[in-house]
Design a protein around this motif. Sequence first.
Motif: not given
Length: 120
Positions: A72-77
Amino acid sequence: TVEETVENVDDNRSEVIIYATAIFEESPNQIIDQDEFNSLGRFIKNQEHLARNVTKIEANHISTIEFRSKFKHMAEVKIVVNTRNLWEGPRSYIWKHLGAPEVWTRGNGTRISLVKIHQK
């Protein structure tokens, strides 16, 4: 990191930055790659009006966790929205078309969604 820009970006104040967190669930990849960021861009611009009104997308990896041999990856957008043709606020517009329960499923099984959609 991914950055996508539409050629005709106006210099006036009709553009607003909307912030969100992108979640890439059930990814088979231990490290988030450019292909997954490209899929995020396609998800954000998946309808003609979104492609027209979203003028720029920037995403940066935040974290990765492993769960049952998947990742599970998380990125700020940051999503730059041209508001000239909107009938509603830019945050509401993005939430309505891209917020939960909208999920983009890639061919490899990765599910991409946007959460924590907000405007500063």
